[in-house]
Design a protein around this motif. Structure first.
Motif, PDB file in Angstrom:
ATOM      1  N   CYS A  89       0.880  -1.329  -0.038  1.00  0.00           N
ATOM      2  CA  CYS A  89       0.022   0.023  -0.023  1.00  0.00           C
ATOM      3  C   CYS A  89       0.889   1.153   0.023  1.00  0.00           C
ATOM      4  O   CYS A  89       0.514   2.151  -0.575  1.00  0.00           O
ATOM      5  CB  CYS A  89      -0.928   0.007   1.016  1.00  0.00           C
ATOM      6  SG  CYS A  89      -2.197  -1.116   1.212  1.00  0.00           S
ATOM      7  N   ARG A 137       2.618   6.947  -6.947  1.00  0.00           N
ATOM      8  CA  ARG A 137       2.069   8.353  -7.569  1.00  0.00           C
ATOM      9  C   ARG A 137       2.758   9.431  -7.035  1.00  0.00           C
ATOM     10  O   ARG A 137       2.050  10.890  -7.558  1.00  0.00           O
ATOM     11  CB  ARG A 137       0.521   8.287  -6.665  1.00  0.00           C
ATOM     12  CG  ARG A 137      -0.515   7.146  -7.263  1.00  0.00           C
ATOM     13  CD  ARG A 137      -1.734   7.021  -6.159  1.00  0.00           C
ATOM     14  NE  ARG A 137      -2.445   5.897  -6.637  1.00  0.00           N
ATOM     15  CZ  ARG A 137      -3.269   5.487  -5.982  1.00  0.00           C
ATOM     16  NH1 ARG A 137      -3.869   5.990  -4.991  1.00  0.00           N
ATOM     17  NH2 ARG A 137      -4.216   4.576  -6.386  1.00  0.00           N
ATOM     18  N   GLU A 177      -7.487  -0.200  -3.616  1.00  0.00           N
ATOM     19  CA  GLU A 177      -6.197   0.078  -4.369  1.00  0.00           C
ATOM     20  C   GLU A 177      -5.406  -1.187  -4.992  1.00  0.00           C
ATOM     21  O   GLU A 177      -4.837  -1.233  -5.924  1.00  0.00           O
ATOM     22  CB  GLU A 177      -5.345   0.887  -3.803  1.00  0.00           C
ATOM     23  CG  GLU A 177      -5.863   2.406  -3.379  1.00  0.00           C
ATOM     24  CD  GLU A 177      -6.034   3.215  -4.758  1.00  0.00           C
ATOM     25  OE1 GLU A 177      -5.955   2.838  -5.593  1.00  0.00           O
ATOM     26  OE2 GLU A 177      -6.857   4.042  -4.220  1.00  0.00           O
ATOM     27  N   LEU A 200       1.383   4.493  -3.169  1.00  0.00           N
ATOM     28  CA  LEU A 200       1.423   6.094  -2.769  1.00  0.00           C
ATOM     29  C   LEU A 200       2.710   6.412  -3.170  1.00  0.00           C
ATOM     30  O   LEU A 200       2.995   7.737  -3.951  1.00  0.00           O
ATOM     31  CB  LEU A 200       1.157   6.472  -1.284  1.00  0.00           C
ATOM     32  CG  LEU A 200      -0.001   6.078  -0.443  1.00  0.00           C
ATOM     33  CD1 LEU A 200      -0.100   6.423   0.882  1.00  0.00           C
ATOM     34  CD2 LEU A 200      -1.302   6.921  -1.340  1.00  0.00           C
ATOM     35  N   SER A 229      -3.599   9.409   2.125  1.00  0.00           N
ATOM     36  CA  SER A 229      -4.769   9.151   1.403  1.00  0.00           C
ATOM     37  C   SER A 229      -5.855   9.631   2.041  1.00  0.00           C
ATOM     38  O   SER A 229      -6.978   9.743   1.223  1.00  0.00           O
ATOM     39  CB  SER A 229      -4.671   7.884   1.137  1.00  0.00           C
ATOM     40  OG  SER A 229      -4.985   6.857   2.358  1.00  0.00           O
ATOM     41  N   ASP A 268       3.160  10.487  -4.002  1.00  0.00           N
ATOM     42  CA  ASP A 268       2.264  11.375  -2.711  1.00  0.00           C
ATOM     43  C   ASP A 268       3.265  10.716  -1.578  1.00  0.00           C
ATOM     44  O   ASP A 268       3.043  11.329  -0.619  1.00  0.00           O
ATOM     45  CB  ASP A 268       1.117  10.678  -2.653  1.00  0.00           C
ATOM     46  CG  ASP A 268      -0.094  10.882  -3.697  1.00  0.00           C
ATOM     47  OD1 ASP A 268       0.302  12.116  -4.429  1.00  0.00           O
ATOM     48  OD2 ASP A 268      -1.007  10.232  -3.915  1.00  0.00           O
ATOM     49  N   PHE A 271      -7.945   0.974   1.997  1.00  0.00           N
ATOM     50  CA  PHE A 271      -6.924   1.093   1.183  1.00  0.00           C
ATOM     51  C   PHE A 271      -6.568   0.016   0.348  1.00  0.00           C
ATOM     52  O   PHE A 271      -6.494  -0.105  -0.765  1.00  0.00           O
ATOM     53  CB  PHE A 271      -5.772   1.998   1.638  1.00  0.00           C
ATOM     54  CG  PHE A 271      -4.640   2.529   0.682  1.00  0.00           C
ATOM     55  CD1 PHE A 271      -5.054   3.865   0.189  1.00  0.00           C
ATOM     56  CD2 PHE A 271      -3.971   1.831   0.064  1.00  0.00           C
ATOM     57  CE1 PHE A 271      -4.193   4.606  -0.627  1.00  0.00           C
ATOM     58  CE2 PHE A 271      -3.016   2.305  -0.997  1.00  0.00           C
ATOM     59  CZ  PHE A 271      -3.148   3.607  -1.084  1.00  0.00           C
TER      60      PHE A 271
END
Length: 378
Positions: free
Chosen positions: A73, A80, A182, A77, A171, A82, A178
């Motif tokens: 997970c 992306r 995702e 992120l 997020s 993030d 999540f």
């Protein structure tokens, strides 16, 4: 007695699994993916003391195997943009900067080098583990056991809240949701849960008393190491048999998985971030996630070097067969791994076994049989 299917080239994996089911109480399932195909899909044994058979969709609580899913997970992120592995945790979670933790990085948390493995200095009773806000507040106030980045100590329970809170802060989505949004839903998986939704609980194999399985000389040795590492707290064993553990996220240990779903997640990693035409991660992010971060002897798992990646570990006794392999195994025998070098993934889930905090030999023997099958294909 086992059920399911396998490609002829992987018949030896079935033989090994059949022998394990015949010799072990309880039940289990194993899934192997090769080049994106499910080539072994087997299950057997019983899921409960009254003899209810294990089925393909049986869910087992997979203990530390959960950490590999949680780490994935975080990589979503990072992919992306993030999350930055070298950014300070406090950038995303400002309260975390207390007590000398202001410079701890995401990389240090993911590679078990943040010095926050001592649960008994963070909470006074294991029942607090069922309260997310209490645990994350306690970790924000905690003081590292050593200078972060200078040593390695398996964050056996704290890892889940540390990474899970990072995911939530960035997020806005709790870690258990999540995972579904995702990873599980895009890949079409119905057996990848942290905690267990009420509508899925009819699939769960009941857990036996946990620490009673740490038997024999090796198990006793491991208990001593865990105690010396002080990763446990008074009352933890009560939590492990508390039915409320189904209702909450304790993301270092209460993942409820079936073998096909867990194997599919690792098949995605083995395939460079995609499976079945669905891309979850870029190849570059998978490469970064699999890089060895440290090679020091672990302060908690003191008899070995785990060679931590970013949330995954090396494959014990399998380095020659799978030199690029990485994954996460768990107490009691469950585990999953990816080997991008062979585009191969394997997962095993179970509810009984002669477990230690880092698993047992069953998944290793299944992996060795799988390695021989892959070699024969060449």
């Amino acid at each position: 007695m086992i059920a399911g299917r396998y490609d002829d080239e992987f018949a030896h994996v079935a033989d090994v699994f059949r022998n394990q089911i015949a010799r072990t109480d309880g039940g289990a399932a194993v899934a192997v993916y090769h080049r994106g195909r499910l080539v072994v899909d087997l299950w057997g044994g019983v899921r409960s003391l009254d003899g209810v058979p294990w089925t393909r969709d049986t869910l087992a609580m997979c203990w530390s195997t959960t950490k590999g899913v949680v780490a994935t997970c975080a990589h979503v992120l990072a992919d992306r943009g993030d999350l930055d592995y070298d950014e300070r945790v406090a950038t995303y979670w400002p309260e975390f900067a207390q007590n000398g933790k202001g410079d701890i990085t995401v990389r240090q948390v993911l590679s078990h080098s943040a010095g926050l493995h001592r649960l008994n200095t963070i909470i006074d009773h294991g029942s607090k583990m069922l309260d997310w806000e209490h645990m994350t507040d306690a970790l924000a106030r905690a003081k590292p056991a050593y200078e972060p980045g200078t040593a390695v100590g398996y964050h056996a329970l704290t890892f889940g809240w540390l990474v899970g809170e990072l995911v939530r802060r960035i997020s806005g989505v709790p870690i258990e949701k999540f995972v579904q949004k995702e990873i599980a839903e895009p890949l079409g998986l119905d057996g990848l849960h942290i905690g267990c939704p009420p509508e899925q609980r009819h699939r769960v194999a009941p857990r036996p008393p946990a620490f009673k399985r740490w038997s024999g000389p090796f198990g006793s040795f491991m208990v001593n190491q865990v105690s010396r590492g002080a990763i446990l707290s008074r009352g933890v064993e009560d939590v492990l048999v508390d039915p409320r553990l189904l209702d909450v996220a304790v993301p270092a240990m209460n993942g409820y998985f079936d073998a096909v779903s867990l194997g599919a997640m690792y098949a995605m990693l083995a395939g460079g971030g995609q499976l079945g035409g669905v891309r979850i991660l870029s190849e570059e992010t998978v490469r970064k996630a699999a890089e060895i971060q440290n090679d020091q002897r672990d302060r908690v798992i003191m008899m070995m070097t785990m060679q931590w990646r970013l949330g995954y570990h090396r494959l014990p006794l399998l380095h020659k067969q799978f030199p690029r392999g990485f994954g996460h195994f768990g107490f009691g025998g469950s585990g999953g791994f990816a080997d991008p070098g062979h585009d191969l993934a394997l997962a095993m889930v179970c509810n009984r076994g002669r477990g230690t905090p880092i698993g047992d030999l069953r998944i290793l023997r299944l992996s060795q049989a799988t390695a021989r099958a892959v070699q024969s294909l060449k």
